[in-house]
Write a protein that holds these residues in place. Structure first.
Motif, PDB file in Angstrom:
ATOM      1  N   PHE A  21      -5.033   0.096  10.314  1.00 43.64           N
ATOM      2  CA  PHE A  21      -5.863   0.316  11.485  1.00 43.64           C
ATOM      3  C   PHE A  21      -6.135   1.798  11.704  1.00 43.64           C
ATOM      4  N   ALA A  22      -7.252   2.073  12.387  1.00 45.07           N
ATOM      5  CA  ALA A  22      -7.570   3.413  12.867  1.00 45.07           C
ATOM      6  C   ALA A  22      -7.741   3.299  14.377  1.00 45.07           C
ATOM      7  N   ARG A  23      -7.134   4.218  15.090  1.00 37.09           N
ATOM      8  CA  ARG A  23      -7.107   4.114  16.551  1.00 37.09           C
ATOM      9  C   ARG A  23      -8.486   4.298  17.189  1.00 37.09           C
ATOM     10  N   THR A  24      -9.265   5.295  16.740  1.00 40.38           N
ATOM     11  CA  THR A  24     -10.555   5.616  17.356  1.00 40.38           C
ATOM     12  C   THR A  24     -11.615   5.817  16.283  1.00 40.38           C
ATOM     13  N   LEU A  25     -12.862   6.007  16.715  1.00 41.09           N
ATOM     14  CA  LEU A  25     -13.945   6.277  15.767  1.00 41.09           C
ATOM     15  C   LEU A  25     -13.678   7.534  14.940  1.00 41.09           C
ATOM     16  N   PRO A  26     -13.277   8.664  15.541  1.00 39.35           N
ATOM     17  CA  PRO A  26     -12.974   9.830  14.700  1.00 39.35           C
ATOM     18  C   PRO A  26     -11.890   9.537  13.651  1.00 39.35           C
ATOM     19  N   ASP A  27     -10.907   8.733  14.011  1.00 38.22           N
ATOM     20  CA  ASP A  27      -9.860   8.365  13.044  1.00 38.22           C
ATOM     21  C   ASP A  27     -10.451   7.514  11.926  1.00 38.22           C
ATOM     22  N   ALA A  28     -11.312   6.566  12.270  1.00 41.38           N
ATOM     23  CA  ALA A  28     -11.948   5.712  11.259  1.00 41.38           C
ATOM     24  C   ALA A  28     -12.817   6.552  10.328  1.00 41.38           C
ATOM     25  N   LEU A  29     -13.565   7.498  10.892  1.00 41.89           N
ATOM     26  CA  LEU A  29     -14.412   8.356  10.054  1.00 41.89           C
ATOM     27  C   LEU A  29     -13.570   9.242   9.146  1.00 41.89           C
ATOM     28  N   ALA A  30     -12.437   9.721   9.637  1.00 42.71           N
ATOM     29  CA  ALA A  30     -11.535  10.526   8.792  1.00 42.71           C
ATOM     30  C   ALA A  30     -11.001   9.688   7.637  1.00 42.71           C
ATOM     31  N   LEU A  31     -10.632   8.438   7.917  1.00 39.58           N
ATOM     32  CA  LEU A  31     -10.149   7.553   6.848  1.00 39.58           C
ATOM     33  C   LEU A  31     -11.255   7.269   5.834  1.00 39.58           C
ATOM     34  N   LEU A  32     -12.459   6.988   6.325  1.00 43.45           N
ATOM     35  CA  LEU A  32     -13.576   6.743   5.405  1.00 43.45           C
ATOM     36  C   LEU A  32     -13.829   7.970   4.537  1.00 43.45           C
ATOM     37  N   ASN A  33     -13.694   9.164   5.121  1.00 40.91           N
ATOM     38  CA  ASN A  33     -13.853  10.395   4.357  1.00 40.91           C
ATOM     39  C   ASN A  33     -12.779  10.506   3.273  1.00 40.91           C
ATOM     40  N   GLN A  34     -11.560  10.114   3.590  1.00 42.20           N
ATOM     41  CA  GLN A  34     -10.482  10.145   2.593  1.00 42.20           C
ATOM     42  C   GLN A  34     -10.716   9.116   1.496  1.00 42.20           C
ATOM     43  N   LEU A  35     -11.343   8.001   1.869  1.00 39.83           N
ATOM     44  CA  LEU A  35     -11.606   6.935   0.902  1.00 39.83           C
ATOM     45  C   LEU A  35     -12.904   7.149   0.133  1.00 39.83           C
ATOM     46  N   ALA A  36     -13.682   8.180   0.486  1.00 42.91           N
ATOM     47  CA  ALA A  36     -14.998   8.390  -0.105  1.00 42.91           C
ATOM     48  C   ALA A  36     -15.003   8.386  -1.636  1.00 42.91           C
ATOM     49  N   PRO A  37     -14.081   9.077  -2.308  1.00 43.96           N
ATOM     50  CA  PRO A  37     -14.116   9.020  -3.778  1.00 43.96           C
ATOM     51  C   PRO A  37     -13.958   7.587  -4.309  1.00 43.96           C
ATOM     52  N   THR A  38     -13.080   6.821  -3.688  1.00 43.74           N
ATOM     53  CA  THR A  38     -12.904   5.429  -4.099  1.00 43.74           C
ATOM     54  C   THR A  38     -14.153   4.623  -3.787  1.00 43.74           C
ATOM     55  N   LEU A  39     -14.735   4.842  -2.617  1.00 41.74           N
ATOM     56  CA  LEU A  39     -15.945   4.115  -2.234  1.00 41.74           C
ATOM     57  C   LEU A  39     -17.111   4.445  -3.165  1.00 41.74           C
ATOM     58  N   GLN A  40     -17.217   5.713  -3.569  1.00 40.40           N
ATOM     59  CA  GLN A  40     -18.269   6.096  -4.505  1.00 40.40           C
ATOM     60  C   GLN A  40     -18.078   5.391  -5.841  1.00 40.40           C
ATOM     61  N   ALA A  41     -16.837   5.355  -6.315  1.00 32.62           N
ATOM     62  CA  ALA A  41     -16.555   4.661  -7.573  1.00 32.62           C
ATOM     63  C   ALA A  41     -16.878   3.174  -7.437  1.00 32.62           C
ATOM     64  N   LEU A  42     -16.556   2.582  -6.275  1.00 31.46           N
ATOM     65  CA  LEU A  42     -16.882   1.175  -6.044  1.00 31.46           C
ATOM     66  C   LEU A  42     -18.383   0.941  -6.082  1.00 31.46           C
ATOM     67  N   ALA A  43     -19.139   1.839  -5.470  1.00 31.64           N
ATOM     68  CA  ALA A  43     -20.593   1.686  -5.443  1.00 31.64           C
ATOM     69  C   ALA A  43     -21.170   1.742  -6.850  1.00 31.64           C
ATOM     70  N   VAL A  44     -20.702   2.677  -7.665  1.00 34.52           N
ATOM     71  CA  VAL A  44     -21.187   2.786  -9.044  1.00 34.52           C
ATOM     72  C   VAL A  44     -20.788   1.545  -9.838  1.00 34.52           C
TER      73      VAL A  44
END
Length: 147
Positions: A88-111
């Motif tokens: 879980f992420a407590r707030t929107l800024p926390d969720a966006l920070a997590l998404l930013n940390q996951l960005a390399p994985t998400l980019q690899a998933l998209a490709v």
């Protein structure tokens, strides 16, 4: 010393919440008593789909993020080939920070997702893109030309 927990009482399920840059254990906000599976449990907790990456059976890891107004506001569901993990992420800024940390994985998933969906007629476009990225040229027969 005796255990003060009544017999038959279970410990509440634990999970993790990300808040202001750090992780903390919390009692899992999802009550797993509804018998309708994961989707029913998520809905019963007030979460609705917010965003995601990857599709089941096309990539080795998919991400779905759910949101609600009550904290923790965001539920992350990472699903692998045989299991899934929720946190879980407590707030929107926390969720966006997590998404930013996951960005390399998400980019690899998209490709990976795009490659998995490639049709034979679009494979030449993918080959052209890879050639451009690697600085390669091909002759009219499709063979790589040495520099």
């Amino acid at each position: 010393m005796t255990d003060s927990t009544p017999h038959g009482a279970e410990e509440p399920r634990q999970s993790w919440v990300y808040s202001t840059g750090s992780w903390s254990p919390i009692v899992d906000p999802l009550t797993h008593e509804h018998g309708g599976g994961f989707d029913a449990t998520v809905k019963a907790a007030g979460y609705e789909a917010w965003t995601g990456a990857g599709e089941a059976h096309n990539v080795p890891l998919t991400l779905t993020v759910f949101s609600r107004l009550q904290k923790p506001c965001f539920l992350f569901d990472l699903e692998g080939s045989g299991t899934s993990e929720q946190f879980f992420a407590r707030t929107l800024p926390d969720a966006l920070a997590l998404l930013n940390q996951l960005a390399p994985t998400l980019q690899a998933l998209a490709v990976t997702d795009q490659i998995a969906r490639a049709e034979p007629k679009s494979m030449s476009v993918l080959a052209d893109l890879l050639d451009t990225l690697h600085g390669r040229r091909r002759d009219t027969a499709g063979r790589i030309v040495e520099h």
